[in-house]
Scaffold this motif. Structure first.
Motif, mmCIF file in Angstrom:
data_model
loop_
_atom_site.group_PDB
_atom_site.id
_atom_site.type_symbol
_atom_site.label_atom_id
_atom_site.label_comp_id
_atom_site.label_asym_id
_atom_site.label_seq_id
_atom_site.Cartn_x
_atom_site.Cartn_y
_atom_site.Cartn_z
ATOM 1 N N GLN A 204 -23.935 27.246 -11.681
ATOM 2 C CA GLN A 204 -23.756 25.840 -12.058
ATOM 3 C C GLN A 204 -24.183 24.956 -10.893
ATOM 4 O OE1 GLN A 204 -20.150 24.805 -14.226
ATOM 5 N NE2 GLN A 204 -19.975 22.923 -13.037
ATOM 6 N N MET A 205 -25.147 24.055 -11.140
ATOM 7 C CA MET A 205 -25.751 23.287 -10.056
ATOM 8 C C MET A 205 -25.543 21.787 -10.230
ATOM 9 S SD MET A 205 -29.404 25.105 -9.231
ATOM 10 C CE MET A 205 -30.113 24.620 -10.800
ATOM 11 N N ASP A 206 -25.318 21.148 -9.115
ATOM 12 C CA ASP A 206 -25.341 19.689 -8.997
ATOM 13 C C ASP A 206 -25.795 19.389 -7.580
ATOM 14 O OD1 ASP A 206 -25.091 16.976 -9.091
ATOM 15 O OD2 ASP A 206 -22.903 16.940 -9.212
ATOM 16 N N THR A 207 -27.111 19.286 -7.386
ATOM 17 C CA THR A 207 -27.662 19.199 -6.034
ATOM 18 C C THR A 207 -28.794 18.179 -5.954
ATOM 19 O OG1 THR A 207 -28.812 20.443 -4.292
ATOM 20 C CG2 THR A 207 -29.177 21.157 -6.561
ATOM 21 N N PRO A 208 -28.872 17.442 -4.839
ATOM 22 C CA PRO A 208 -30.007 16.532 -4.621
ATOM 23 C C PRO A 208 -31.208 17.232 -4.002
ATOM 24 C CG PRO A 208 -28.449 16.310 -2.825
ATOM 25 C CD PRO A 208 -27.852 17.314 -3.789
ATOM 26 N N GLY A 209 -31.074 18.532 -3.696
ATOM 27 C CA GLY A 209 -32.139 19.266 -3.021
ATOM 28 C C GLY A 209 -31.599 19.853 -1.730
ATOM 29 N N GLY A 210 -32.480 20.145 -0.806
ATOM 30 C CA GLY A 210 -32.023 20.694 0.460
ATOM 31 C C GLY A 210 -33.135 21.366 1.230
ATOM 32 N N LEU A 211 -32.750 22.327 2.052
ATOM 33 C CA LEU A 211 -33.690 22.996 2.938
ATOM 34 C C LEU A 211 -34.577 23.981 2.177
ATOM 35 C CD1 LEU A 211 -31.386 23.797 5.978
ATOM 36 C CD2 LEU A 211 -32.931 21.874 5.691
ATOM 37 N N ASP A 212 -35.852 23.974 2.521
ATOM 38 C CA ASP A 212 -36.803 24.882 1.873
ATOM 39 C C ASP A 212 -36.461 26.341 2.176
ATOM 40 O OD1 ASP A 212 -39.618 25.275 0.581
ATOM 41 O OD2 ASP A 212 -39.712 26.410 2.451
ATOM 42 N N THR A 213 -36.073 26.642 3.413
ATOM 43 C CA THR A 213 -35.752 28.021 3.771
ATOM 44 C C THR A 213 -34.545 28.531 2.986
ATOM 45 O OG1 THR A 213 -34.484 27.137 5.642
ATOM 46 C CG2 THR A 213 -36.738 27.855 6.076
ATOM 47 N N SER A 214 -33.531 27.704 2.829
ATOM 48 C CA SER A 214 -32.343 28.114 2.071
ATOM 49 C C SER A 214 -32.678 28.284 0.594
ATOM 50 C CB SER A 214 -31.226 27.076 2.247
ATOM 51 O OG SER A 214 -30.857 26.948 3.603
ATOM 52 N N MET A 215 -33.515 27.371 0.061
ATOM 53 C CA MET A 215 -33.922 27.474 -1.345
ATOM 54 C C MET A 215 -34.668 28.774 -1.609
ATOM 55 S SD MET A 215 -36.839 25.207 -3.234
ATOM 56 C CE MET A 215 -38.108 26.122 -2.342
ATOM 57 N N ARG A 216 -35.600 29.122 -0.730
ATOM 58 C CA ARG A 216 -36.386 30.338 -0.935
ATOM 59 C C ARG A 216 -35.526 31.592 -0.769
ATOM 60 N NH1 ARG A 216 -42.160 29.723 -0.766
ATOM 61 N NH2 ARG A 216 -42.708 27.524 -0.574
ATOM 62 N N TRP A 217 -34.515 31.516 0.067
ATOM 63 C CA TRP A 217 -33.586 32.643 0.215
ATOM 64 C C TRP A 217 -32.849 32.900 -1.106
ATOM 65 C CZ3 TRP A 217 -28.648 32.628 3.764
ATOM 66 C CH2 TRP A 217 -28.130 33.923 3.831
ATOM 67 N N ILE A 218 -32.395 31.813 -1.739
ATOM 68 C CA ILE A 218 -31.695 31.938 -3.021
ATOM 69 C C ILE A 218 -32.639 32.481 -4.092
ATOM 70 C CG2 ILE A 218 -30.580 30.640 -4.873
ATOM 71 C CD1 ILE A 218 -29.462 28.759 -2.754
#
Length: 453
Positions: free
Chosen positions: A57-71
């Motif tokens: 379940q997501m509610d996010t404005p975005g964030g770090l590219d490295t963390s996103m790619r890890w997920i």
């Protein structure tokens, strides 16, 4: 682990005992190292528990590219299907959240939610197609002069922008092709930063389901066929128990120290604590606390999108403020330190690097006010000490009064300021006579009788 999960998913609930659970993970706020660690560990726990499904379940404005790619890497490698759900109503999955939704096996949204705006915008670089120079009109013949041609050539910043945008566009297109989603709109979200509401996203085949809540989502997913790591699987979510995994102490600690304001406060406490310990050896506690805070701050800053020019200005400002306490600049170093600290705090984190990371203006104002107070009191105490009469040293003892301890012609002993001194007199002295100090030679005082005899 893959074999165990596939077996549990293939057997009916009656043969495996209790039905396999549905694991619920909540990604709220900016996609940070803390949230990535929480999601990745949650996916692995879901696999260990042979879960039938993971609902992210997501509610996010975005964030770090490295963390996103890890997920995303963990989602693609997960033996448990993942349903990305933008909810509850009013939530969003912007920027990095859009990529995560595209990577999931199922994409779902609640009513009155949106996704998109996935353009990467690095610090100090103009948007795509704008290198910071004005375009010049073409000549009548449709040709440009050599000077105009040179001006319109892309600079290094524009080239870097296009490189990052093209990389992100190719990445989201590959995810769309893997999951059978609208690749054209995904690329448009990256290149043009467009967004979509829930209903329109379903019409354009960006998401699969519109669900009011998690229960509604599970009802709609029951019996749905998915391909997970090359194996087709039928979801059995009707009546499956929902297990919500909450962040543990490690995730909470990461979330706290990677907050930009907390990281900066920890760094300042660490530096001030070490300086206090070095200036006053033996207190121990300020040094220990300062070292711990400084190490936590450095760990947090290496995870965050830090502008090193801003970090340098902050360190320079702290150095000036500390130097104000030791050098007689009467405010010059302190004021310069506060100015450097404010400018460094403003540019330390740029929200264009990663959405959701910035220092609030109220925090910067409070920080500058506190630093200004430190400078003010330092200067005030320095001026107060300057006006205070001398209480020690040669300057203090010259002119002081004393009492002769015995009779002597030229050299003897006298009591001065509660201490016994060897004295040399310019005239004979009798015991108990009042003397005045006129000079000092090493450990010997020059005196004269106060009555002038």
């Amino acid at each position: 682990m893959l074999g165990v999960t596939t077996l549990a998913g293939a057997l009916p609930a009656a043969e495996t005992g209790a039905p396999p659970p549905v694991v619920l993970l909540k990604l709220e706020g900016a996609v940070s190292p803390a949230t990535a660690d929480y999601v990745v560990r949650g996916l692995r726990k879901a696999a260990d528990r042979n879960a039938v499904l993971v609902v992210l379940q997501m509610d996010t404005p975005g964030g770090l590219d490295t963390s996103m790619r890890w997920i995303i890497k963990e989602i693609l490698a997960s033996p448990v299907p993942v349903a990305a759900y933008v909810g509850p109503s009013g939530a969003r999955a912007a920027s990095a959240g859009t990529f995560i939704l595209y990577a999931s096996h199922v994409a779902a949204m609640a009513p009155a939610t949106n996704l998109g705006a996935a353009t990467p915008v690095p610090i100090g670089i103009a948007p795509e197609g704008d290198s910071g120079k004005k375009r010049k009109p073409e000549t009548k013949a449709g040709k440009k002069s050599s000077k105009e041609t040179d001006d319109d050539e892309p600079d290094s910043k524009g080239a870097m922008t296009r490189k990052q945008v093209n990389d992100a566009a190719a990445y989201i297109r590959s995810l769309a092709q893997l999951r059978g989603r609208n690749a054209e709109w995904g690329e448009q979200a990256v290149r043009e930063a467009v967004s979509l509401p829930a209903e329109e996203a379903r019409k354009r085949k960006v998401v699969d389901i519109i669900a009011a809540d998690v229960s509604d989502l599970l009802k709609q997913l029951h019996g749905r066929k998915l391909t997970v790591q090359g194996v087709e699987r039928t979801l059995q979510t009707q009546g499956a128990p929902v297990t919500a995994l909450e962040p543990d102490w490690r995730n909470r600690l990461l979330a706290v120290i990677t907050d930009p304001s907390i990281a900066l406060i920890l760094m300042m406490i660490g530096i001030y604590g070490l300086i206090f310990e070095f200036s006053n050896p033996g207190y121990v506690l300020p040094g220990v606390a300062g070292a711990i805070c400084l190490m936590l701050a450095l760990y947090a800053l290496q995870l965050l999108p830090v502008n090193y020019a801003g970090l340098g200005l902050i360190l320079l400002g702290l150095a000036f403020i500390v130097a104000e306490a030791f050098l007689p600049s009467f405010g010059s170093l302190g004021i310069g330190g506060v100015v450097a600290l404010v400018f460094g705090s403003v540019i330390l984190f740029d929200p264009d690097i990663a959405d959701g990371y910035t220092l609030p203006l109220s925090f910067v104002v409070t920080l500058s006010a506190a630093s200004s107070a430190v400078v003010f009191f330092t200067v005030w105490f320095a001026l107060k000490a300057r006006r205070r009469p001398v209480v020690s040293g040669h300057a203090e003892i010259i002119g002081a009064s004393g009492t002769a301890l015995s009779d002597f012609e030229r050299e003897g002993w006298a009591q001065v300021r509660g201490e016994t001194w060897r004295v040399v007199s310019t005239a004979p002295v009798i015991g108990g006579q009042k003397l005045r100090v006129t000079g000092i030679d090493g450990l010997t005082l020059r005196v004269e009788p106060q009555d002038g005899r």
